[in-house]
Design a protein around this motif. Structure first.
Motif, PDB file in Angstrom:
ATOM      1  N   UNK A   2       0.844  -1.184   0.000  1.00 24.13           N
ATOM      2  CA  UNK A   2       0.000   0.000   0.000  1.00 24.13           C
ATOM      3  C   UNK A   2       0.888   1.245   0.000  1.00 24.13           C
ATOM      4  N   UNK A   3       0.341   2.384  -0.475  1.00 23.62           N
ATOM      5  CA  UNK A   3       1.160   3.597  -0.550  1.00 23.62           C
ATOM      6  C   UNK A   3       1.571   4.088   0.834  1.00 23.62           C
ATOM      7  N   UNK A   4       0.834   3.722   1.883  1.00 29.60           N
ATOM      8  CA  UNK A   4       1.237   4.113   3.229  1.00 29.60           C
ATOM      9  C   UNK A   4       2.424   3.301   3.720  1.00 29.60           C
ATOM     10  N   UNK A   5       2.642   2.134   3.137  1.00 31.55           N
ATOM     11  CA  UNK A   5       3.797   1.324   3.491  1.00 31.55           C
ATOM     12  C   UNK A   5       5.023   1.681   2.656  1.00 31.55           C
ATOM     13  N   UNK A   6       4.810   2.211   1.467  1.00 28.60           N
ATOM     14  CA  UNK A   6       5.928   2.554   0.586  1.00 28.60           C
ATOM     15  C   UNK A   6       6.564   3.875   1.004  1.00 28.60           C
ATOM     16  N   UNK A   7       5.760   4.921   1.181  1.00 28.13           N
ATOM     17  CA  UNK A   7       6.277   6.227   1.576  1.00 28.13           C
ATOM     18  C   UNK A   7       6.375   6.273   3.094  1.00 28.13           C
ATOM     19  N   UNK A   8       7.591   6.267   3.621  1.00 28.46           N
ATOM     20  CA  UNK A   8       7.776   6.235   5.063  1.00 28.46           C
ATOM     21  C   UNK A   8       7.664   7.628   5.679  1.00 28.46           C
ATOM     22  N   UNK A   9       8.434   8.594   5.156  1.00 26.59           N
ATOM     23  CA  UNK A   9       8.367   9.963   5.668  1.00 26.59           C
ATOM     24  C   UNK A   9       9.066  10.883   4.674  1.00 26.59           C
ATOM     25  N   UNK A  10       8.706  12.169   4.660  1.00 25.09           N
ATOM     26  CA  UNK A  10       9.401  13.105   3.773  1.00 25.09           C
ATOM     27  C   UNK A  10      10.775  13.449   4.333  1.00 25.09           C
ATOM     28  N   UNK A  11      11.667  13.834   3.464  1.00 23.05           N
ATOM     29  CA  UNK A  11      13.004  14.257   3.861  1.00 23.05           C
ATOM     30  C   UNK A  11      12.954  15.762   4.108  1.00 23.05           C
ATOM     31  N   UNK A  12      13.334  16.172   5.304  1.00 23.90           N
ATOM     32  CA  UNK A  12      13.311  17.591   5.669  1.00 23.90           C
ATOM     33  C   UNK A  12      14.749  18.030   5.904  1.00 23.90           C
ATOM     34  N   UNK A  13      15.418  18.416   4.826  1.00 25.34           N
ATOM     35  CA  UNK A  13      16.783  18.916   4.900  1.00 25.34           C
ATOM     36  C   UNK A  13      16.880  20.178   4.051  1.00 25.34           C
ATOM     37  N   UNK A  14      18.017  20.829   4.136  1.00 25.34           N
ATOM     38  CA  UNK A  14      18.223  22.037   3.353  1.00 25.34           C
ATOM     39  C   UNK A  14      18.262  21.713   1.858  1.00 25.34           C
ATOM     40  N   UNK A  15      18.906  20.616   1.498  1.00 23.64           N
ATOM     41  CA  UNK A  15      18.970  20.214   0.097  1.00 23.64           C
ATOM     42  C   UNK A  15      17.577  19.900  -0.447  1.00 23.64           C
ATOM     43  N   UNK A  16      16.781  19.185   0.337  1.00 26.92           N
ATOM     44  CA  UNK A  16      15.425  18.845  -0.105  1.00 26.92           C
ATOM     45  C   UNK A  16      14.563  20.091  -0.266  1.00 26.92           C
ATOM     46  N   UNK A  17      14.769  21.085   0.585  1.00 21.51           N
ATOM     47  CA  UNK A  17      14.020  22.337   0.464  1.00 21.51           C
ATOM     48  C   UNK A  17      14.408  23.090  -0.801  1.00 21.51           C
ATOM     49  N   UNK A  18      15.700  23.130  -1.117  1.00 20.07           N
ATOM     50  CA  UNK A  18      16.138  23.784  -2.351  1.00 20.07           C
ATOM     51  C   UNK A  18      15.607  23.067  -3.579  1.00 20.07           C
ATOM     52  N   UNK A  19      15.586  21.741  -3.554  1.00 18.48           N
ATOM     53  CA  UNK A  19      15.051  20.981  -4.688  1.00 18.48           C
ATOM     54  C   UNK A  19      13.544  21.207  -4.846  1.00 18.48           C
ATOM     55  N   UNK A  20      12.842  21.304  -3.720  1.00 18.00           N
ATOM     56  CA  UNK A  20      11.397  21.525  -3.781  1.00 18.00           C
ATOM     57  C   UNK A  20      11.086  22.891  -4.390  1.00 18.00           C
ATOM     58  N   UNK A  21      11.875  23.900  -4.023  1.00 13.97           N
ATOM     59  CA  UNK A  21      11.627  25.251  -4.523  1.00 13.97           C
ATOM     60  C   UNK A  21      12.136  25.453  -5.943  1.00 13.97           C
ATOM     61  N   UNK A  22      13.314  24.900  -6.268  1.00 13.71           N
ATOM     62  CA  UNK A  22      13.927  25.180  -7.553  1.00 13.71           C
ATOM     63  C   UNK A  22      13.612  24.193  -8.651  1.00 13.71           C
ATOM     64  N   UNK A  23      13.729  22.906  -8.383  1.00 15.50           N
ATOM     65  CA  UNK A  23      13.624  21.894  -9.431  1.00 15.50           C
ATOM     66  C   UNK A  23      12.295  21.160  -9.423  1.00 15.50           C
ATOM     67  N   UNK A  24      11.364  21.558  -8.551  1.00 17.12           N
ATOM     68  CA  UNK A  24      10.046  20.929  -8.437  1.00 17.12           C
ATOM     69  C   UNK A  24      10.178  19.436  -8.122  1.00 17.12           C
ATOM     70  N   UNK A  25      11.116  19.117  -7.199  1.00 21.25           N
ATOM     71  CA  UNK A  25      11.325  17.749  -6.761  1.00 21.25           C
ATOM     72  C   UNK A  25      11.014  17.640  -5.274  1.00 21.25           C
ATOM     73  N   UNK A  26      10.528  16.473  -4.867  1.00 19.09           N
ATOM     74  CA  UNK A  26      10.231  16.195  -3.467  1.00 19.09           C
ATOM     75  C   UNK A  26      10.964  14.911  -3.099  1.00 19.09           C
ATOM     76  N   UNK A  27      11.533  14.874  -1.886  1.00 19.09           N
ATOM     77  CA  UNK A  27      12.294  13.710  -1.448  1.00 19.09           C
ATOM     78  C   UNK A  27      11.550  12.976  -0.339  1.00 19.09           C
ATOM     79  N   UNK A  28      11.567  11.648  -0.403  1.00 20.89           N
ATOM     80  CA  UNK A  28      10.923  10.796   0.587  1.00 20.89           C
ATOM     81  C   UNK A  28      11.860   9.665   0.968  1.00 20.89           C
ATOM     82  N   UNK A  29      11.819   9.247   2.247  1.00 24.78           N
ATOM     83  CA  UNK A  29      12.385   7.972   2.625  1.00 24.78           C
ATOM     84  C   UNK A  29      11.347   6.928   2.260  1.00 24.78           C
ATOM     85  N   UNK A  30      11.775   5.869   1.574  1.00 23.43           N
ATOM     86  CA  UNK A  30      10.840   4.863   1.082  1.00 23.43           C
ATOM     87  C   UNK A  30      11.232   3.485   1.596  1.00 23.43           C
ATOM     88  N   UNK A  31      10.332   2.531   1.433  1.00 22.49           N
ATOM     89  CA  UNK A  31      10.556   1.150   1.844  1.00 22.49           C
ATOM     90  C   UNK A  31      11.718   0.568   1.038  1.00 22.49           C
TER      91      UNK A  31
END
Length: 95
Positions: A2-31
């Motif tokens: 299930x998608x709740x088992x695959x996506x564990x938690x979002x990555x909250x770092x400075x690099x992930x924030x820059x990617x979210x704002x600039x490159x329209x990318x989101x980072x997740x820790x996954x199974x």
């Protein structure tokens, strides 16, 4: 899985924030057993967005030796998900 088992938690770092704002990318820790197709479907169903690309980074578990004491450092699997232009995931609004 299930998608709740695959996506564990979002990555909250400075690099992930820059990617979210600039490159329209989101980072997740996954199974560790999830592949790119499962990750793409999980993000699309969980957040109702269109995913164009998925890049996966895997770090294997290692052992660290300090003063003859062996400890185990766990590994992880991280996915960088590229969203289609105009799409956004708003899970940090109001924090």
């Amino acid at each position: 899985m299930d998608h709740t088992q695959i996506l564990l938690r979002p990555v909250v770092t400075e690099k992930a924030t820059f990617l979210r704002d600039g490159a329209n990318q989101v980072a997740f820790f996954v199974h560790p057993d999830a592949n790119k197709i499962e990750i793409k479907k999980a993000v699309e169903t969980a957040f109702n967005v269109k995913v164009t690309d998925v890049n996966v980074v895997t770090r294997k578990p290692t052992e660290r030796v300090r003063n003859r004491k062996v400890s185990r450092v766990p590994g992880w699997r991280k996915a960088y998900v590229t969203l289609a232009s105009g799409e956004k995931i708003e899970f940090f609004e109001g924090v």
